[in-house]
Scaffold this motif. Structure first.
Motif, PDB file in Angstrom:
ATOM      1  N   ASN A  35       1.043  -0.943  -0.676  1.00  0.00           N
ATOM      2  CA  ASN A  35      -0.289   0.480  -0.808  1.00  0.00           C
ATOM      3  C   ASN A  35       0.878   1.205   0.085  1.00  0.00           C
ATOM      4  O   ASN A  35       0.066   2.121   0.480  1.00  0.00           O
ATOM      5  N   LEU A  36       2.133   1.055  -0.117  1.00  0.00           N
ATOM      6  CA  LEU A  36       2.837   2.356   0.190  1.00  0.00           C
ATOM      7  C   LEU A  36       3.346   3.025  -1.525  1.00  0.00           C
ATOM      8  O   LEU A  36       2.786   1.899  -2.136  1.00  0.00           O
ATOM      9  N   ALA A  37       3.850   4.249  -1.208  1.00  0.00           N
ATOM     10  CA  ALA A  37       3.389   4.782  -2.877  1.00  0.00           C
ATOM     11  C   ALA A  37       5.000   4.114  -3.376  1.00  0.00           C
ATOM     12  O   ALA A  37       6.282   4.239  -2.925  1.00  0.00           O
ATOM     13  N   PHE A  38       5.208   4.306  -4.827  1.00  0.00           N
ATOM     14  CA  PHE A  38       6.190   3.549  -4.969  1.00  0.00           C
ATOM     15  C   PHE A  38       7.641   4.568  -4.505  1.00  0.00           C
ATOM     16  O   PHE A  38       7.594   6.262  -4.686  1.00  0.00           O
ATOM     17  N   SER A  39       8.550   4.329  -4.090  1.00  0.00           N
ATOM     18  CA  SER A  39       9.731   5.351  -3.496  1.00  0.00           C
ATOM     19  C   SER A  39      10.589   4.109  -3.638  1.00  0.00           C
ATOM     20  O   SER A  39      11.068   2.787  -3.840  1.00  0.00           O
ATOM     21  N   GLU A  40      11.549   4.451  -2.977  1.00  0.00           N
ATOM     22  CA  GLU A  40      12.815   2.830  -3.386  1.00  0.00           C
ATOM     23  C   GLU A  40      13.083   2.637  -1.673  1.00  0.00           C
ATOM     24  O   GLU A  40      12.770   1.500  -1.869  1.00  0.00           O
ATOM     25  N   THR A  41      11.925   3.394  -0.920  1.00  0.00           N
ATOM     26  CA  THR A  41      11.871   2.222   0.480  1.00  0.00           C
ATOM     27  C   THR A  41      11.271   1.437  -0.440  1.00  0.00           C
ATOM     28  O   THR A  41      11.697  -0.309   0.363  1.00  0.00           O
ATOM     29  N   LYS A  42      10.524   1.538  -0.396  1.00  0.00           N
ATOM     30  CA  LYS A  42       8.609   0.446  -1.387  1.00  0.00           C
ATOM     31  C   LYS A  42      10.116  -0.626  -2.252  1.00  0.00           C
ATOM     32  O   LYS A  42       9.965  -1.959  -2.187  1.00  0.00           O
ATOM     33  N   TYR A  43      10.669  -0.707  -3.104  1.00  0.00           N
ATOM     34  CA  TYR A  43      11.590  -0.770  -4.218  1.00  0.00           C
ATOM     35  C   TYR A  43      12.512  -1.467  -3.324  1.00  0.00           C
ATOM     36  O   TYR A  43      12.126  -2.619  -3.476  1.00  0.00           O
ATOM     37  N   THR A  44      13.110  -1.052  -2.030  1.00  0.00           N
ATOM     38  CA  THR A  44      13.892  -2.221  -1.094  1.00  0.00           C
ATOM     39  C   THR A  44      13.496  -3.282  -0.166  1.00  0.00           C
ATOM     40  O   THR A  44      14.021  -4.460  -0.115  1.00  0.00           O
ATOM     41  N   MET A  45      12.317  -3.257   0.238  1.00  0.00           N
ATOM     42  CA  MET A  45      11.264  -3.498   1.028  1.00  0.00           C
ATOM     43  C   MET A  45      11.159  -4.963   0.731  1.00  0.00           C
ATOM     44  O   MET A  45      10.595  -5.802   0.902  1.00  0.00           O
ATOM     45  N   TYR A  46      10.299  -4.177  -0.813  1.00  0.00           N
ATOM     46  CA  TYR A  46       9.965  -5.506  -2.117  1.00  0.00           C
ATOM     47  C   TYR A  46      10.813  -6.809  -2.461  1.00  0.00           C
ATOM     48  O   TYR A  46      10.866  -7.871  -2.422  1.00  0.00           O
ATOM     49  N   GLN A  47      12.398  -6.441  -2.067  1.00  0.00           N
ATOM     50  CA  GLN A  47      13.646  -6.684  -2.972  1.00  0.00           C
ATOM     51  C   GLN A  47      14.241  -8.321  -1.714  1.00  0.00           C
ATOM     52  O   GLN A  47      14.335  -8.474  -1.517  1.00  0.00           O
ATOM     53  N   LEU A  48      13.553  -7.517  -0.315  1.00  0.00           N
ATOM     54  CA  LEU A  48      13.930  -7.901   1.040  1.00  0.00           C
ATOM     55  C   LEU A  48      12.991  -8.726   1.514  1.00  0.00           C
ATOM     56  O   LEU A  48      13.264 -10.268   1.932  1.00  0.00           O
ATOM     57  N   HIS A  49      11.497  -8.503   0.761  1.00  0.00           N
ATOM     58  CA  HIS A  49      10.768  -9.293   0.988  1.00  0.00           C
ATOM     59  C   HIS A  49      10.705 -11.375   0.283  1.00  0.00           C
ATOM     60  O   HIS A  49      10.168 -11.736   0.995  1.00  0.00           O
ATOM     61  N   LYS A  50      11.210 -10.485  -0.939  1.00  0.00           N
ATOM     62  CA  LYS A  50      11.134 -11.429  -1.978  1.00  0.00           C
ATOM     63  C   LYS A  50      12.592 -12.577  -1.002  1.00  0.00           C
ATOM     64  O   LYS A  50      12.085 -13.679  -0.955  1.00  0.00           O
ATOM     65  N   SER A  51      14.106 -12.184  -0.342  1.00  0.00           N
ATOM     66  CA  SER A  51      14.548 -12.611  -0.815  1.00  0.00           C
ATOM     67  C   SER A  51      14.226 -13.857   0.816  1.00  0.00           C
ATOM     68  O   SER A  51      14.680 -14.494   0.188  1.00  0.00           O
ATOM     69  N   PHE A  52      13.327 -12.890   1.803  1.00  0.00           N
ATOM     70  CA  PHE A  52      13.527 -14.018   2.978  1.00  0.00           C
ATOM     71  C   PHE A  52      12.353 -14.755   2.242  1.00  0.00           C
ATOM     72  O   PHE A  52      12.128 -16.086   3.252  1.00  0.00           O
ATOM     73  N   GLY A  53      11.636 -14.185   1.521  1.00  0.00           N
ATOM     74  CA  GLY A  53      10.181 -15.317   1.066  1.00  0.00           C
ATOM     75  C   GLY A  53      10.602 -16.502   0.584  1.00  0.00           C
ATOM     76  O   GLY A  53      10.141 -18.115   0.639  1.00  0.00           O
ATOM     77  N   LEU A  54      12.099 -16.203  -0.259  1.00  0.00           N
ATOM     78  CA  LEU A  54      12.906 -17.371  -0.907  1.00  0.00           C
ATOM     79  C   LEU A  54      13.356 -17.974  -0.109  1.00  0.00           C
ATOM     80  O   LEU A  54      13.634 -19.489   0.090  1.00  0.00           O
TER      81      LEU A  54
END
Length: 197
Positions: A35-54
């Motif tokens: 639900n965050l607006a696109f930003s560098e923070t959101k991008y970083t969160m997505y990358q970390l989320h994918k890493s921990f998800g895997l």
């Protein structure tokens, strides 16, 4: 050996708690970042989320393999048939979810038309699945991912509630068999567990 003396192995307990902690963190942060607006923070969160998800997916497959090759402690004799069925459904459901949630997340990024590379902690490259790419396909996997996450929340409530019921109401050893050894003596009651009578 009575059901009182049976406990999960150290490997089973370690996998259980590692996955549990990561899932409990992954689900709320997933909804927040979505639900965050696109930003560098959101991008970083997505990358970390994918890493921990895997990592969750890998640990979940290891846990399933361990479970299939190592017998779990027997349920207490006093449990009613419907409680045994519910316990079995809950455990099977959790295995399906802890594998299904990260897998659908992986399929989601694979189907994304953005084509952003997936790298675990920006280092280890992970190939995308050969699935149809496009907004419709991505939306399908996003929706599936979110539905599975919401089901997991409900199942977690049921699971925790059941564990607390066993400990405080039934006064048996079900909860004690999965807690870390350091907490076992603190939670153990002076009275003999119900199933030992």
């Amino acid at each position: 050996m009575s059901t009182e003396t049976q406990r999960y192995s150290s490997v089973a307990k370690a996998l259980h708690w590692l996955i549990a902690v990561m899932i409990i963190v992954q689900i709320p942060t997933g909804f927040i970042m979505h639900n965050l607006a696109f930003s560098e923070t959101k991008y970083t969160m997505y990358q970390l989320h994918k890493s921990f998800g895997l990592i969750v997916l890998t640990l979940s497959l290891l846990r399933l393999g361990w479970r299939l090759t190592h017998k779990a402690p027997a349920l207490p004799d006093h449990m009613k048939p419907w409680e045994r069925v519910l316990a079995r459904i809950t455990h099977v459901g959790f295995y399906a979810l802890i594998i299904g949630i990260p897998l659908t997340g992986w399929l989601m990024v694979s189907a994304s038309p953005l084509g952003i590379d997936t790298k675990i902690f920006y280092v280890i490259p992970v190939p995308h699945w050969p699935v149809p790419v496009g907004e419709a396909a991505e939306s399908f996997w996003i929706e599936t991912h979110e539905v599975l996450a919401k089901i997991t929340i409900g199942l977690l409530v049921l699971h925790v509630g059941g564990a607390l019921k066993h400990h405080f109401v039934d006064k048996d050893s079900v909860l004690l068999r999965m807690v870390p050894s350091a907490l076992h003596s603190k939670l153990r009651r002076d009275s003999s567990p119900k199933e030992a009578h």
